[in-house]
Structures are given as structure tokens and as C-alpha cells.
Design a protein around this motif. Structure first.
Motif, mmCIF file in Angstrom:
data_model
loop_
_atom_site.group_PDB
_atom_site.id
_atom_site.type_symbol
_atom_site.label_atom_id
_atom_site.label_comp_id
_atom_site.label_asym_id
_atom_site.label_seq_id
_atom_site.Cartn_x
_atom_site.Cartn_y
_atom_site.Cartn_z
ATOM 1 N N PRO A 4 0.834 -1.228 0.000
ATOM 2 C CA PRO A 4 0.000 0.000 0.000
ATOM 3 C C PRO A 4 0.857 1.261 0.000
ATOM 4 N N LEU A 5 1.977 1.269 0.755
ATOM 5 C CA LEU A 5 2.822 2.461 0.826
ATOM 6 C C LEU A 5 3.496 2.745 -0.511
ATOM 7 N N THR A 6 3.936 1.674 -1.197
ATOM 8 C CA THR A 6 4.553 1.852 -2.508
ATOM 9 C C THR A 6 3.545 2.437 -3.495
ATOM 10 N N ILE A 7 2.295 1.907 -3.465
ATOM 11 C CA ILE A 7 1.245 2.432 -4.352
ATOM 12 C C ILE A 7 0.957 3.889 -3.998
ATOM 13 N N ALA A 8 0.909 4.207 -2.697
ATOM 14 C CA ALA A 8 0.687 5.589 -2.269
ATOM 15 C C ALA A 8 1.787 6.499 -2.789
ATOM 16 N N ALA A 9 3.057 6.016 -2.743
ATOM 17 C CA ALA A 9 4.180 6.819 -3.235
ATOM 18 C C ALA A 9 4.054 7.064 -4.732
ATOM 19 N N CYS A 10 3.638 6.009 -5.488
ATOM 20 C CA CYS A 10 3.439 6.161 -6.940
ATOM 21 C C CYS A 10 2.336 7.179 -7.211
ATOM 22 N N ALA A 11 1.232 7.052 -6.476
ATOM 23 C CA ALA A 11 0.104 7.971 -6.657
ATOM 24 C C ALA A 11 0.537 9.395 -6.335
ATOM 25 N N PHE A 12 1.304 9.560 -5.257
ATOM 26 C CA PHE A 12 1.803 10.890 -4.893
ATOM 27 C C PHE A 12 2.653 11.475 -6.010
ATOM 28 N N LEU A 13 3.563 10.614 -6.534
ATOM 29 C CA LEU A 13 4.464 11.073 -7.588
ATOM 30 C C LEU A 13 3.672 11.538 -8.803
ATOM 31 N N ALA A 14 2.644 10.737 -9.202
ATOM 32 C CA ALA A 14 1.822 11.074 -10.355
ATOM 33 C C ALA A 14 1.074 12.388 -10.116
ATOM 34 N N ALA A 15 0.469 12.524 -8.929
ATOM 35 C CA ALA A 15 -0.308 13.732 -8.624
ATOM 36 C C ALA A 15 0.603 14.955 -8.544
ATOM 37 N N TYR A 16 1.766 14.784 -7.926
ATOM 38 C CA TYR A 16 2.742 15.874 -7.770
ATOM 39 C C TYR A 16 3.230 16.349 -9.137
ATOM 40 N N ALA A 17 3.584 15.366 -9.999
ATOM 41 C CA ALA A 17 4.039 15.709 -11.354
ATOM 42 C C ALA A 17 2.928 16.409 -12.122
ATOM 43 N N THR A 18 1.698 15.903 -12.000
ATOM 44 C CA THR A 18 0.565 16.514 -12.690
ATOM 45 C C THR A 18 0.402 17.968 -12.265
ATOM 46 N N GLN A 19 0.426 18.178 -10.942
ATOM 47 C CA GLN A 19 0.221 19.526 -10.407
ATOM 48 C C GLN A 19 1.292 20.512 -10.889
ATOM 49 N N ILE A 20 2.535 20.062 -10.917
ATOM 50 C CA ILE A 20 3.611 20.973 -11.292
ATOM 51 C C ILE A 20 3.686 21.163 -12.802
ATOM 52 N N LEU A 21 3.534 20.040 -13.551
ATOM 53 C CA LEU A 21 3.766 20.120 -14.990
ATOM 54 C C LEU A 21 2.538 20.571 -15.767
ATOM 55 N N ALA A 22 1.349 20.024 -15.396
ATOM 56 C CA ALA A 22 0.163 20.333 -16.205
ATOM 57 C C ALA A 22 -0.593 21.543 -15.672
ATOM 58 N N LYS A 23 -0.273 21.987 -14.468
ATOM 59 C CA LYS A 23 -0.994 23.098 -13.826
ATOM 60 C C LYS A 23 -2.497 22.983 -14.097
ATOM 61 N N PRO A 24 -3.109 21.877 -13.592
ATOM 62 C CA PRO A 24 -4.501 21.586 -13.968
ATOM 63 C C PRO A 24 -5.461 22.595 -13.348
ATOM 64 N N GLN A 25 -6.629 22.754 -14.002
ATOM 65 C CA GLN A 25 -7.688 23.649 -13.531
ATOM 66 C C GLN A 25 -8.917 22.832 -13.150
ATOM 67 N N GLY A 26 -9.745 23.336 -12.305
ATOM 68 C CA GLY A 26 -11.058 22.764 -11.994
ATOM 69 C C GLY A 26 -10.992 21.389 -11.377
ATOM 70 N N LEU A 36 -2.966 13.936 -3.216
ATOM 71 C CA LEU A 36 -1.830 14.365 -2.384
ATOM 72 C C LEU A 36 -2.169 14.225 -0.900
ATOM 73 N N TRP A 37 -3.386 14.683 -0.501
ATOM 74 C CA TRP A 37 -3.780 14.596 0.910
ATOM 75 C C TRP A 37 -3.975 13.141 1.333
ATOM 76 N N LEU A 38 -4.578 12.316 0.429
ATOM 77 C CA LEU A 38 -4.829 10.913 0.764
ATOM 78 C C LEU A 38 -3.507 10.170 0.987
ATOM 79 N N THR A 39 -2.526 10.391 0.060
ATOM 80 C CA THR A 39 -1.249 9.681 0.225
ATOM 81 C C THR A 39 -0.559 10.144 1.505
ATOM 82 N N MET A 75 8.132 16.323 -0.425
ATOM 83 C CA MET A 75 9.087 16.018 -1.491
ATOM 84 C C MET A 75 9.810 14.688 -1.308
ATOM 85 N N LEU A 76 9.992 14.300 -0.039
ATOM 86 C CA LEU A 76 10.757 13.081 0.218
ATOM 87 C C LEU A 76 9.927 11.817 0.008
ATOM 88 N N ARG A 77 8.579 12.004 -0.053
ATOM 89 C CA ARG A 77 7.704 10.834 -0.081
ATOM 90 C C ARG A 77 8.048 9.823 -1.177
#
Lengths: 228, 228, 228, 228
Positions: A4-26, A36-39, A75-77
Motif C-alpha cells: 500500500p505504501l509503494t502504491i501511495a508513493a506512486c500515486a503521490f508522484l503522479a499527482a505531484y508531477a501533474t500539479q507541477i507540470l500540467a498546472k490543472p484547472q477545476g 496528495l492529501w490521501l497519500t 518532497m521526500l515521499r
């Protein structure tokens, strides 16, 4: 508890990258924020449960300061992903020439993950600061220039957060040079000292055959004794 | 004599950092100045007493040129703190895998102290020189960029004193790469050569059992002799 | 033949440094010029005589390409001074822990001489080229920044000659990192493997005492034989 | 099959260098273009034939991803020349001190070829991009500054292709430091441990003479037995 922790880390990485790179709206922004909060909650719950279950809580606390840092510093997650490449545990038990192969795979994996993470983190810290690192391609380029200790100086961080990321990356670079050199040195030392090892093994088998002869000698004396 | 000097080095470091970072006025400035002179007096007295007590004064003089430099150059004084981490003396007597742990702790301690000191010294030399290093955060950042041999070139010293500090830091950086690599290399070489060591130990125990058998043989011949 | 060449190299270095740093006028300039030509003549004569005396001239020619380069390129001439620190020849014959001390002394000597020479050569090449290296202090600072592979980029050569000097210095830098690391690695590997060596020496003395016992055994059998 | 491919790689290198450096017009440009396409055809045919002849095609495909890259990326093609210095295959079979000489020759050869190739490739990518690398001399200078991890920052790539070349060169630089250090470390470790090896060889010969004595002992007992 590892998966579960490894999956949480992957999910965090994906969400973090999305937030920084795609600057999503809505809606997408809300989803990324929730992930991010769930992980974070997963890592916090894991930390609290393990602390509660520990026999000697203070000792556990001191020995798991890195886990506390992973909970406290987002960042360390994804570093937990490196544990996913749990080669380090295997390496402890590995000897002989297999060791070098595992060290090489782990080094490549850890370097790629570190460069990707440092690129994300430095872009997050620097993009609105008036510094020169303004897009992800430049951030990755900067991370490579830094981890190899080349340091052209065409891009460099100007914020405190960005500089802390940079110092981490530089220390990673020194470790990288160290691991590459050490692995090569071990290979060359071994090749050169094959002769010495051959001598040692030859001595071992000589001593073995010597023992056999002494045993034979004993039988001969025993026979001599009973012949009388 | 170790403890008073270590305390003097700590006091010097505190007063030196206060003077450079806080730029104190009035009473505090006077206190810092007095502490600097007092610690200098402690080092001078220690040097003179030891020189006077020495049997062969010229020989002692040549072998303690570093101590003279510590008395003459204020910046070098906190280096005595590294002696406080007197792991080097312990390292001389340590063998086996404990050695690497001690080397690692000493390396981290010496690196942090060197970066802090170099940051202070370069700021002291550069802040009024028209160079680019103007505050302590930048000085520490520059010290990390230099000791890891990255060298972006966003900050660099322009005064002679600052450049001497920088050269010291670069040599420290090469030593740092060397220690990290050597420690890793030693670990990998050992892991890989565990096989060779196993052979050597096996040979040792085989030879031991061989000796027992020869002793038994002697007893048998003695018995044979007395039976006649 | 070693001493005249070493003195010629020293004289060349002094005259070369005078010419570049003091930019002498009149008589002093003429003296420096004469010394440069004289030392060149010494090296040329030495080269021609040794080539003439050689049995197989082509073979000698191929094996002494470095000597030809020393005759042809004035800048390389003081490298003969490094031969003056002829520790390399001693190193070839040295074993054990003395080796590391000699390697350390030679490394420090060669590094200081290389930095000084490269500073002179780069200043000679760059000072009238419009590049940024315009005085000797900056040239020495640049040489340290380059040999430690830091490379801030505040000074860099722009002429072809200057860049060739720089590439030589960079290669020297990689060799410097290599020597420092290798010496440290050798020290740590030795310390860690003292245990293994102790085993090997113990085995040697065990085998020795085993041989004594077998000899005693032979005497006993001989006595037994003669008693009949 | 080795020789035609090596010749094709040489032809590719010559045509590629001609195209970038001489910017030929008319007939010469057509010839260079034809040579580039022909060498590509040779590599493609070689790849397809070997893939077709392979027993387990998927396994062959996975194990020869580098060959696929050589077919797909023109820049990598001259790397086959490194295989021409096929010392690596020899190194695998070499032990003892010869190994270090071969590693040294291969390192020098590979470094020179890599710097030349990277200079060509980065010039190709950068010369029309508005970046600072505009002629071959600067490109070679940049390649040296990068592979030694000095990184002044006077020249740096700005295009994606140029940066990929740079990252390859930096990784080559870390490998270069690693190989130089490892070779030196192996030499020093061996010199220092000659004593240990001497002990091991002495033990071997002692055990041998011990065996001879035990054999003599057996003969004596046999004689004793038959005397009765």
C-alpha cells in the motif's frame, strides 16, 4: 504493509508531477489535491500505527527519523519508491560478483528517480521566483548538470528550497561518482588478484590431500601394531 | 590540556560568527572582541608552554607547524574542533568493518564544520569587496557548490583571502570524493572477496585438525614402542 | 646526465617566469632570452647525443617521443623538474605502507608545479588575447579552479594555446582525484583486511610447527627401527 | 561480419564529419549523403539478417537493444569503432597486471573518440540554434570541459539534441574518473599487498615440502614393517 505504501508513493508522484507540470484547472486540480492529501494520510497512519505498536517508543522514534521526515516533507515521499527497488536489502545478503550487477541496476534506478524528482521539486520551488529555471526540460537538464558535478552555471536555483534540493542532488552526485568508481575498482582488483585466490585454493586442496596421507599412515601403524 | 583548548575553539567560533553575522554594536561588539583576543591568548600560551617544555625545540617546532599556523591565522583556530571529533586517533587503532562507520561519521562532521567555517571566512573576506557573496545564505550555498566541485559560477570570491579559502575548500572537496569512494570501494571489495576469506579460514582450521591427527600418530608410535 | 638537465630546467623555469611576470626591459630581457636559448640548446644537445648513441635509432625515437616534445615545446621543459622529484622510480621499487607516503609527497609536489606552470603558460597565451585572464594572480586562481574540476567560469581561456594548457590541467585534475581516492582506498582496504592477513600469517606459523612435529615423528620411528 | 561493419562505421564517421565541418556543395554533398545512406543500409541489413537467423527472436531483440539504437540513431553508429578497439573482449579473458595496461589504452582510445564524436554531434545540433557553440574548435573545447566535469559555462548546449549529447558525455566523464581511479587503486592495493601474497605463496611451498616429508615417513614405516 509495503505494497500500500509503494502504491501511495506512486500515486503521490503522479499527482505531484501533474500539479507541477500540467498546472490543472477545476476538477483535475481537485483530484490531484485529494490524491496528495490521501497519500499523506496513508503515510501518517502508517507512521502513527508503527509508533504505537513499537515496544520502546523513544528508541523506535530515533531509529525512524527518516520516516518522520517522509511524513513531514512531501518532497521526500517518493523516496519510498527507492525502497520498492529493495535491492539494498538483497545486497546486504549478496556476495561475490552478483553484487556488482545488483549495485549497477540500483544505481541506474536511483539516479533516474533522483533526477526526475529533483527536477520536479526545483521547478516547483523556482518557477515563480524570478530565477532562470522556468520549465521542466530546463529543470531536468539542470539536474543532470548538477548530479554529474559539471555545473555550467547556465541554470541555478535562487530560492532556499531550490538550493536545498540542489545540495541533496550534489551529495547524490558525489555518491554516484563513488559507487561507479568503487564498482569498477572492485572488478579490476578482483581480476588482478585472481592469481592470489588461485594460490589460496591450491593450498586448501593440498592440505586436504595431506590429511588423507596422514590418515593412511595411521592405518599402516595400526596394522603394524596388530601384526606383532 | 585538550578540554580548555576545545572550549576556547568553541568560544572563538561563537564570537567569530557573532561578529560576522550579527555585526554587533557597543557592548556586544566589545565582548566578542575580548573573547577573540582571549581565545587567541589561550592558543598562544598553549603553544609557548609546549614549545618551552619540549626536549628538542627545533624538532618540535618543525613537527608542530600546524599549531603555529593555528596561532598565527585566526581562521584556522576552529579546526581544533575537528580534533574534538578525535575519531582520527581512534581510527588509527580501529580495524575491520567498524572503521568504515567511524570514517563516515567523521566525514559528515568535518564536512559540515568545513562548510560552515568556509562560509563565515569567505563572507568576512568578500562582503565589502564588491564581489557577489554578500550574505551568509549565499556564502553557505557557495561553499556547498564549491566543496562538491560543481562550481556553477553564480557566486565566486574575488579577494585573495576569499580565494585562499576557496582553494582550501576545493582540496577538501577532492578529499571528500576520495573518502566517499574509498569507503564504498572497501565495502564492495570486502563483500566480493568474502569467498577468498572463507577459503583462508577453512585452510586454517584444516591445518589445525591435521596437527591433532599427527599428535595422535605420535601417541600411537609411542605406545607401539613401549609395547615391545 | 641528470643533473645538468635538471639545472637547465630550473634555469628555464626562472627565465620563463621572469619574462612573463616581470616583462623585463633592456639588459634583463636579453639575459632571460639568452637563458631560454641556452637551456633549449642543452636539451637539444642531450636529445641528439642520446639519439646518436642509441643502438636502434628508430626504436629509441619511438620510445622517447616525450623527449622530442620537450625539445620542441618550450612549455613542457620544466616537466623535467618532476623527474627531479624522481620518486616515481623509487615508487616502482617500494612496497608496503611506505608507498602511500611517497605517492602523497609526489602528488603534492607535482600538483604545485603543474598549477604554477599552467598559470605561467596560460598567462603567456591569454594576456594579449582579449580573454579574461590578465594577471598572474587570476591565472593561478584559474589553474586551481580547473585542476579541482570546480570550473566556476569566472575565468576561462579563449586562445587555442590556452585551451590546450587547460585540457592538460583537466586531465591532471582527473589524475589528482584518482590518486587521492586510490591512496585512501588502499589505506581503508588494508585496515579492513588486517584480519584476513592475520589469518594467513597464523596459517603459515601453524604449518611450520606441524612440520617440526612430523620431523620429530620421523626421529621416533628411526629410534624404534634401530631399537629392534 | 565484423570487418564490413567497422569499415561502414569509419565511412560513416568520415562522411558525417565532412558534412558538418566542410558543409560541402554539389557533388561532394551528394557523395556524403550517399555514403551516409549506404552505411545505414549496411547496419540495417546486418541487424535484420541477425534477427532473422536468431533462434529465439524476442530474446535476441531484448539483448541487442543497443544494435537497434545504432540502426535508429545515426550519431551512435561510430560507437561500433569502439568495438574495433575490441579490447573489452580481450579484457574479459585477461588477468594480472597486463589488464591495467589494456584498460589504460582502451580508456584513452574511447575518450578521444567520444570527445570527437560529441563535438561533431553537438555542433550539428547547435550551430543553427542561436546557442553559443558555433564552430568545431569551440565544440571540441566544450566536449573536453564537459567530460572532465569542469563545466566553466562559457559554452553550453541549448537544444534538446545537444543536451542529450551532453548528458551522454557527462556520464562518460563519470565513467572516466571511475576507470582512472579504479586502475590506480588496483595498482596501489596490489603494491601494498605484495607482502600478503608472499606469505600465501610461502605457505603453499611449505605445505608442499610437508607432504614430501610425510611421504618419506610412509616409506620408513613400510621398511620397518617389511624388516620384521
Amino acid at each position: 504493509m509495503e505494497w500500500p505504501l509503494t502504491i501511495a508513493a506512486c500515486a503521490f508522484l503522479a499527482a505531484y508531477a501533474t500539479q507541477i507540470l500540467a498546472k490543472p484547472q477545476g476538477a483535475l486540480e481537485a483530484v490531484a489535491e485529494v490524491v496528495l492529501w490521501l497519500t499523506w494520510a496513508v503515510f501518517l497512519v502508517d507512521y502513527v500505527v508503527r509508533l504505537t505498536l513499537a515496544d520502546r517508543r523513544w528508541q523506535w522514534f530515533y531509529r525512524h527519523l527518516l520516516d518522520l521526515a517522509i511524513v513531514a516533507l512531501p518532497m521526500l515521499r517518493p523516496l519510498r519508491l527507492m525502497r520498492f527497488l529493495t535491492v539494498l536489502a538483497l545486497i546486504q545478503r549478496t556476495t561475490g560478483s552478483m553484487l556488482r550487477g545488483k549495485v549497477a541496476i540500483y544505481t541506474v534506478g536511483a539516479t533516474v528517480l533522483t533526477v526526475f524528482l529533483a527536477g520536479l521539486a526545483v521547478l516547483d520551488a523556482e518557477q515563480n521566483s524570478g530565477g532562470s529555471i522556468k520549465n521542466f526540460a530546463d529543470a531536468i537538464w539542470w539536474a543532470f548538470v548538477t548530479i554529474t558535478t559539471v555545473g555550467y552555471g547556465d541554470y541555478y536555483p535562487v530560492t532556499v528550497t531550490g538550493r536545498i534540493v540542489a545540495v541533496g542532488l550534489m551529495i547524490g552526485g558525489i555518491a554516484l561518482i563513488g559507487v561507479v568508481t568503487a564498482t569498477l575498482a572492485s572488478w579490476i582488483v578482483e581480476r588482478v588478484s585472481l592469481e592470489a585466490e588461485r594460490t589460496a585454493i591450491a593450498t586448501e586442496s593440498q592440505v586436504e590431500s595431506l590429511r588423507a596421507e596422514v590418515a593412511e599412515l595411521k592405518d599402516m601403524i595400526r596394522a603394524l601394531d596388530s601384526a606383532h
